[in-house]
Scaffold this active site. Structure first.
Site, mmCIF file in Angstrom:
data_model
loop_
_atom_site.group_PDB
_atom_site.id
_atom_site.type_symbol
_atom_site.label_atom_id
_atom_site.label_comp_id
_atom_site.label_asym_id
_atom_site.label_seq_id
_atom_site.Cartn_x
_atom_site.Cartn_y
_atom_site.Cartn_z
ATOM 1 N NE ARG A 163 -33.584 78.910 16.454
ATOM 2 C CZ ARG A 163 -32.723 77.980 16.860
ATOM 3 N NH1 ARG A 163 -31.518 78.320 17.306
ATOM 4 N NH2 ARG A 163 -33.053 76.699 16.832
ATOM 5 C CE LYS A 193 -33.020 74.826 13.064
ATOM 6 N NZ LYS A 193 -31.658 74.483 12.677
ATOM 7 C CD GLU A 219 -23.955 78.902 12.321
ATOM 8 O OE1 GLU A 219 -24.362 78.368 13.362
ATOM 9 O OE2 GLU A 219 -24.718 79.529 11.564
HETATM 10 N N1 PLP Z 1 -26.287 76.663 13.762
HETATM 11 C C1 PLP Z 1 -26.950 76.047 12.785
HETATM 12 C C2 PLP Z 1 -26.632 76.395 11.390
HETATM 13 C C3 PLP Z 1 -27.938 75.095 13.105
HETATM 14 O O1 PLP Z 1 -28.608 74.469 12.142
HETATM 15 C C4 PLP Z 1 -28.200 74.793 14.447
HETATM 16 C C5 PLP Z 1 -29.244 73.835 14.781
HETATM 17 O O2 PLP Z 1 -30.314 74.141 15.182
HETATM 18 C C6 PLP Z 1 -27.474 75.459 15.429
HETATM 19 C C7 PLP Z 1 -26.529 76.389 15.057
HETATM 20 C C8 PLP Z 1 -27.729 75.197 16.854
HETATM 21 O O3 PLP Z 1 -28.880 75.821 17.328
HETATM 22 P P1 PLP Z 1 -29.710 75.227 18.529
HETATM 23 O O4 PLP Z 1 -28.760 75.072 19.664
HETATM 24 O O5 PLP Z 1 -30.734 76.239 18.817
HETATM 25 O O6 PLP Z 1 -30.250 73.943 18.079
HETATM 26 C C1 COI Z 2 -30.832 70.987 15.018
HETATM 27 O O1 COI Z 2 -29.840 70.868 15.732
HETATM 28 O O2 COI Z 2 -31.974 70.852 15.466
HETATM 29 C C2 COI Z 2 -30.714 71.299 13.608
HETATM 30 O O3 COI Z 2 -31.647 71.798 13.058
HETATM 31 C C3 COI Z 2 -29.450 70.998 12.950
HETATM 32 C C4 COI Z 2 -29.550 70.113 11.739
HETATM 33 C C5 COI Z 2 -30.141 68.782 11.996
HETATM 34 C C6 COI Z 2 -30.127 70.817 10.567
#
Ligand code: PLP
Ligand code: COI
Length: 340
Positions: A81, A184, A220
């Site tokens: 990612r 991200k 989201e």
């Molecule tokens: N959506 C956003 C905007 C986020 O910042 C995060 C955090 O990482 C997620 C979703 C969840 O992603 P993940 O499950 O890969 O941490």
């Molecule tokens: C995460 O869940 O790792 C994120 O990046 C979300 C937030 C702390 C920005």
């Protein structure tokens, strides 16, 4: 320092640990990994990350098991990612092998900061990559820095695994269709700060964003993906402007294993009325059940839980995910990398 930490009462916050690991992209190539004990960076005042937002990051966790071993959850998915984020805002992508090596190295160096099994806490890993090369015209930098640092953390939302309220604020968007929402990048989080602070000030855990184009569908939550449960279905939004959550992807696999049907599709706001349970999911959020969603512009409330006790499906998914992460359950899907 580790002797003074109350491992089970950790907030989700920054803490300086002894070492971080860095890598520089210069002259068209990534260099060797370096270890630093400073938590500062020095760069040009014309660096592209400062002016034009060429910056992206990742969030992942490592867990100490009952057996004392340290397990990293889905390291390769996070590495891939980050590559996609780099491509999204034209930064030099960090090769996957170098990413994995850096993550393992930083954990090993800060091993004593991985919380003990019994605490329920974990080690949060924050890789960040940004343009350091100087440009004053708007174009990609030719130099980049990758840094990965760690810190022990507790739960992201206060009170741990408890349901909390969220709100819909139609006058804010975090990402546009064809924008940067699927990557991200730092700018997405800057775009969400006003709405996030406003929601917190009103007592909500997070904002549930709607799709920016039509404002009809759920996108989201501020720092996490959204999912809803009804009639043995796990339903989560399909949208071009949301981050593809690795936790959500894992939960879909676990829900399928539990015999549930999975749907990834548009979720109209009004459908909230029909869900038995809804929640947020992410690395930091893990699973954070939502007690109610207030649609503030429409003066409408969708209620899911009377008190703050999580529903059955959320609880089952939460326990299953944690069991795999802490090594209590077999790693059937090869999600775990053990730090040797
Ligand atoms: N959506 C956003 C905007 C986020 O910042 C995060 C955090 O990482 C997620 C979703 C969840 O992603 P993940 O499950 O890969 O941490
Ligand atoms: C995460 O869940 O790792 C994120 O990046 C979300 C937030 C702390 C920005």
């Amino acid at each position: 320092m580790e002797n003074e930490i109350s491992w089970s009462e950790l907030p989700f916050g920054y803490m300086k640990c002894d070492y971080n690991v860095r890598c520089t992209f210069k002259d068209g190539k990534w260099g060797e990994l370096r270890v630093s004990d400073s938590d500062e960076v020095s760069m040009s005042i014309a660096a592209t990350c400062l002016h034009y937002g060429q910056a992206g990051f990742e969030g992942m966790k490592a867990f100490r098991g009952k057996d004392g071993k340290i397990r990293i959850f889905r390291i390769e998915e996070n590495g891939k990612r980050l590559i996609s984020t780099c491509q999204g805002v034209m930064m030099a992508p960090l090769p996957l092998e170098l990413f994995c090596e850096a993550i393992k190295k930083v954990i090993k160096l800060n091993e004593k900061m991985v919380p003990p099994y019994e605490s329920g806490s974990s080690l949060y890993i924050r890789p960040v990559l940004f343009g350091t090369g100087a440009q004053i015209g708007v174009r990609p930098a030719v130099e980049y820095e990758f840094i990965v640092f760690v810190m022990p953390v507790g739960s992201y939302f206060k009170d741990g695994f408890k349901a909390s309220p969220c709100c819909i604020l139609r006058h804010f968007d975090r990402a546009a269709p064809y924008g940067t929402g699927q990557w991200k990048v730092g700018g997405n989080y800057a775009a969400g700060l006003q709405a996030g602070v406003k929601a917190h000030d009103m007592g909500y855990s997070a904002v549930v964003y709607l799709d920016a184009r039509s404002k009809k569908y759920i996108d989201e939550c501020g720092p996490a993906n959204f999912f809803g449960i009804k009639n043995n279905f796990y339903i989560t939004p399909m949208s071009e402007s949301i981050l593809p959550s690795i936790t959500n992807n894992s939960l879909m696999t676990l829900a399928k294993e539990l015999g549930m049907n999975i749907e990834q599709r548009e979720i109209p706001v009004e459908e909230l009325e029909t869900f038995d349970e809804v929640g947020m999911c992410g690395t930091a959020a893990v699973i954070s059940p939502i007690s109610r969603i207030d649609d503030l512009d429409k003066n409408k409330t969708y209620k899911f839980i009377e008190n703050n006790t999580p529903g059955n499906i959320c609880s089952t998914l939460y326990s299953k995910l944690k069991a795999i992460q802490y090594g209590d359950e077999e790693d059937k899907y090869n999600w775990i990398t053990t730090v040797e």
